[in-house]
Motif scaffolding. Structure first.
Motif, mmCIF file in Angstrom:
data_model
loop_
_atom_site.group_PDB
_atom_site.id
_atom_site.type_symbol
_atom_site.label_atom_id
_atom_site.label_comp_id
_atom_site.label_asym_id
_atom_site.label_seq_id
_atom_site.Cartn_x
_atom_site.Cartn_y
_atom_site.Cartn_z
ATOM 1 N N ILE A 45 0.851 -1.201 0.000
ATOM 2 C CA ILE A 45 0.000 0.000 0.000
ATOM 3 C C ILE A 45 0.877 1.237 0.000
ATOM 4 C CG2 ILE A 45 -1.773 1.278 1.257
ATOM 5 C CD1 ILE A 45 -2.490 -1.456 2.614
ATOM 6 N N ARG A 46 0.547 2.180 -0.897
ATOM 7 C CA ARG A 46 1.258 3.453 -0.875
ATOM 8 C C ARG A 46 0.334 4.566 -1.350
ATOM 9 N NH1 ARG A 46 3.618 4.795 -6.150
ATOM 10 N NH2 ARG A 46 3.382 3.010 -7.540
ATOM 11 N N SER A 47 0.730 5.776 -1.025
ATOM 12 C CA SER A 47 -0.026 6.922 -1.521
ATOM 13 C C SER A 47 0.858 7.701 -2.477
ATOM 14 C CB SER A 47 -0.513 7.804 -0.374
ATOM 15 O OG SER A 47 0.572 8.368 0.301
ATOM 16 N N MET A 48 0.214 8.368 -3.408
ATOM 17 C CA MET A 48 0.911 9.192 -4.386
ATOM 18 C C MET A 48 0.240 10.559 -4.360
ATOM 19 S SD MET A 48 1.130 8.719 -8.534
ATOM 20 C CE MET A 48 2.043 7.197 -8.445
ATOM 21 N N GLN A 49 0.976 11.557 -3.919
ATOM 22 C CA GLN A 49 0.430 12.906 -3.877
ATOM 23 C C GLN A 49 0.817 13.624 -5.167
ATOM 24 O OE1 GLN A 49 1.345 15.126 -0.352
ATOM 25 N NE2 GLN A 49 0.213 16.918 -1.030
ATOM 26 N N VAL A 50 -0.194 14.159 -5.841
ATOM 27 C CA VAL A 50 0.024 14.920 -7.069
ATOM 28 C C VAL A 50 -0.236 16.388 -6.779
ATOM 29 C CG1 VAL A 50 -0.545 12.975 -8.577
ATOM 30 C CG2 VAL A 50 -2.355 14.545 -7.874
ATOM 31 N N SER A 51 0.160 17.252 -7.686
ATOM 32 C CA SER A 51 -0.067 18.681 -7.464
ATOM 33 C C SER A 51 -1.558 18.995 -7.527
ATOM 34 C CB SER A 51 0.708 19.504 -8.495
ATOM 35 O OG SER A 51 0.294 19.168 -9.805
ATOM 36 N N ALA A 52 -1.923 20.103 -6.902
ATOM 37 C CA ALA A 52 -3.324 20.532 -6.901
ATOM 38 C C ALA A 52 -3.713 20.960 -8.309
ATOM 39 C CB ALA A 52 -3.516 21.676 -5.918
ATOM 40 N N GLY A 53 -4.960 20.814 -8.618
ATOM 41 C CA GLY A 53 -5.459 21.232 -9.920
ATOM 42 C C GLY A 53 -6.565 20.312 -10.383
ATOM 43 N N PHE A 54 -7.365 20.828 -11.282
ATOM 44 C CA PHE A 54 -8.513 20.098 -11.799
ATOM 45 C C PHE A 54 -8.058 18.850 -12.550
ATOM 46 C CE2 PHE A 54 -11.973 19.440 -14.901
ATOM 47 C CZ PHE A 54 -13.012 19.254 -14.006
ATOM 48 N N ASP A 55 -8.510 17.688 -12.129
ATOM 49 C CA ASP A 55 -8.263 16.397 -12.772
ATOM 50 C C ASP A 55 -6.803 15.947 -12.784
ATOM 51 O OD1 ASP A 55 -10.930 15.917 -13.215
ATOM 52 O OD2 ASP A 55 -10.906 16.524 -15.321
ATOM 53 N N VAL A 56 -5.939 16.552 -11.962
ATOM 54 C CA VAL A 56 -4.533 16.152 -11.944
ATOM 55 C C VAL A 56 -4.400 14.704 -11.470
ATOM 56 C CG1 VAL A 56 -2.248 16.612 -10.958
ATOM 57 C CG2 VAL A 56 -3.712 18.517 -11.658
ATOM 58 N N VAL A 62 -4.811 7.731 -15.191
ATOM 59 C CA VAL A 62 -4.940 7.322 -16.598
ATOM 60 C C VAL A 62 -3.560 7.072 -17.199
ATOM 61 C CG1 VAL A 62 -5.636 8.091 -18.910
ATOM 62 C CG2 VAL A 62 -7.171 8.438 -16.973
ATOM 63 N N ARG A 63 -2.607 7.911 -16.871
ATOM 64 C CA ARG A 63 -1.251 7.779 -17.407
ATOM 65 C C ARG A 63 -0.572 6.485 -16.922
ATOM 66 N NH1 ARG A 63 3.859 8.788 -16.423
ATOM 67 N NH2 ARG A 63 3.715 9.631 -14.329
ATOM 68 N N GLN A 64 -0.847 6.111 -15.674
ATOM 69 C CA GLN A 64 -0.115 5.005 -15.051
ATOM 70 C C GLN A 64 -0.750 3.621 -15.223
ATOM 71 O OE1 GLN A 64 2.616 4.946 -12.704
ATOM 72 N NE2 GLN A 64 3.035 7.120 -12.507
ATOM 73 N N ILE A 65 -2.057 3.555 -15.404
ATOM 74 C CA ILE A 65 -2.682 2.228 -15.400
ATOM 75 C C ILE A 65 -2.248 1.380 -16.586
ATOM 76 C CG2 ILE A 65 -4.738 3.015 -14.163
ATOM 77 C CD1 ILE A 65 -6.118 2.153 -16.983
ATOM 78 N N GLU A 66 -2.321 0.096 -16.355
ATOM 79 C CA GLU A 66 -2.049 -0.880 -17.399
ATOM 80 C C GLU A 66 -3.302 -1.725 -17.595
ATOM 81 O OE1 GLU A 66 1.451 -3.028 -16.223
ATOM 82 O OE2 GLU A 66 2.659 -1.202 -16.184
ATOM 83 N N HIS A 67 -3.315 -2.453 -18.695
ATOM 84 C CA HIS A 67 -4.455 -3.315 -19.009
ATOM 85 C C HIS A 67 -4.805 -4.203 -17.813
ATOM 86 C CE1 HIS A 67 -7.199 -5.591 -21.506
ATOM 87 N NE2 HIS A 67 -6.677 -6.692 -20.987
ATOM 88 N N ASN A 68 -6.083 -4.242 -17.483
ATOM 89 C CA ASN A 68 -6.652 -5.081 -16.424
ATOM 90 C C ASN A 68 -6.429 -4.550 -15.008
ATOM 91 O OD1 ASN A 68 -8.442 -7.242 -16.368
ATOM 92 N ND2 ASN A 68 -6.903 -8.575 -15.472
ATOM 93 N N ASP A 69 -5.723 -3.417 -14.834
ATOM 94 C CA ASP A 69 -5.646 -2.812 -13.509
ATOM 95 C C ASP A 69 -7.056 -2.422 -13.078
ATOM 96 O OD1 ASP A 69 -2.904 -3.038 -13.381
ATOM 97 O OD2 ASP A 69 -2.494 -0.892 -13.596
ATOM 98 N N LEU A 70 -7.261 -2.343 -11.781
ATOM 99 C CA LEU A 70 -8.553 -1.948 -11.216
ATOM 100 C C LEU A 70 -8.439 -0.531 -10.675
ATOM 101 C CD1 LEU A 70 -11.439 -2.532 -10.188
ATOM 102 C CD2 LEU A 70 -10.381 -3.517 -8.125
ATOM 103 N N VAL A 71 -9.407 0.308 -11.038
ATOM 104 C CA VAL A 71 -9.461 1.673 -10.534
ATOM 105 C C VAL A 71 -10.732 1.827 -9.706
ATOM 106 C CG1 VAL A 71 -9.581 4.124 -11.139
ATOM 107 C CG2 VAL A 71 -8.136 2.573 -12.472
ATOM 108 N N ILE A 72 -10.568 2.408 -8.513
ATOM 109 C CA ILE A 72 -11.699 2.683 -7.639
ATOM 110 C C ILE A 72 -12.010 4.174 -7.777
ATOM 111 C CG2 ILE A 72 -12.594 2.591 -5.276
ATOM 112 C CD1 ILE A 72 -11.694 -0.175 -6.506
ATOM 113 N N THR A 73 -13.169 4.480 -8.352
ATOM 114 C CA THR A 73 -13.583 5.867 -8.527
ATOM 115 C C THR A 73 -15.083 5.929 -8.767
ATOM 116 O OG1 THR A 73 -13.171 7.943 -9.732
ATOM 117 C CG2 THR A 73 -13.222 5.927 -11.050
ATOM 118 N N SER A 74 -15.663 7.056 -8.407
ATOM 119 C CA SER A 74 -17.067 7.322 -8.739
ATOM 120 C C SER A 74 -17.155 8.406 -9.803
ATOM 121 C CB SER A 74 -17.834 7.733 -7.480
ATOM 122 O OG SER A 74 -17.886 6.637 -6.588
#
Length: 148
Positions: A45-56, A62-74
């Motif tokens: 388990i790890r966290s990745m902090q990105v810069s503030a901003g709309f949809d960052v 989107v940039r990092q995922i690979e085929h068949n990865d699971l994304v948790i989002t609403s």
């Protein structure tokens, strides 16, 4: 397979389910947000902090995922992008987004945005309930069992 979490709006109870699942299934789980996300000490388990901003955070997922990865989002537009890239998407309410249902979900979202812009108040989604948590945990378990 990795699990990517759109963590800015992910409910705490869902994060807790994900923490336990990552350890139990020994699967890399990354919480992406534009703020610090506390995670338990774990090699999975790890966290990745990105810069503030709309949809960052969304763009980073989107940039990092690979085929068949699971994304948790609403986030419906993010879900559509993930599905296009061959990923799997599960909402925090336990709804599995697929190629079969994502277009209709985008249409509903766009309609609701139009209603909101016209002054209609929707009040937002209801609070997460026990049934939502159960749906989420059950779908997550099925996905992880089939893919690990």
């Amino acid at each position: 397979m990795k699990i990517w979490v759109d963590a800015d709006a992910c409910p705490v109870v869902i994060k807790d389910i994900l923490f336990r699942a990552a350890e139990r299934k020994k699967i890399e789980t990354i919480f992406v947000a534009n703020q610090y996300i506390r995670t338990p000490p774990s090699k999975f388990i790890r966290s990745m902090q990105v810069s503030a901003g709309f949809d960052v955070a969304d763009d980073e997922i989107v940039r990092q995922i690979e085929h068949n990865d699971l994304v948790i989002t609403s986030d419906i537009p993010l879900a559509a992008e993930i599905i296009e890239k061959g990923g799997q998407v599960l909402s925090s309410r336990g709804e599995l987004f697929t190629t079969e249902n994502i277009r209709s979900r985008l249409n509903i979202r766009d309609f609701m945005d139009t209603m909101l812009a016209s002054g209609e108040q929707s009040g937002g989604p209801p609070p997460l309930n026990q049934n939502d948590r159960k749906n989420f945990a059950n779908h997550l378990d099925r996905i992880l069992t089939c893919n690990t």
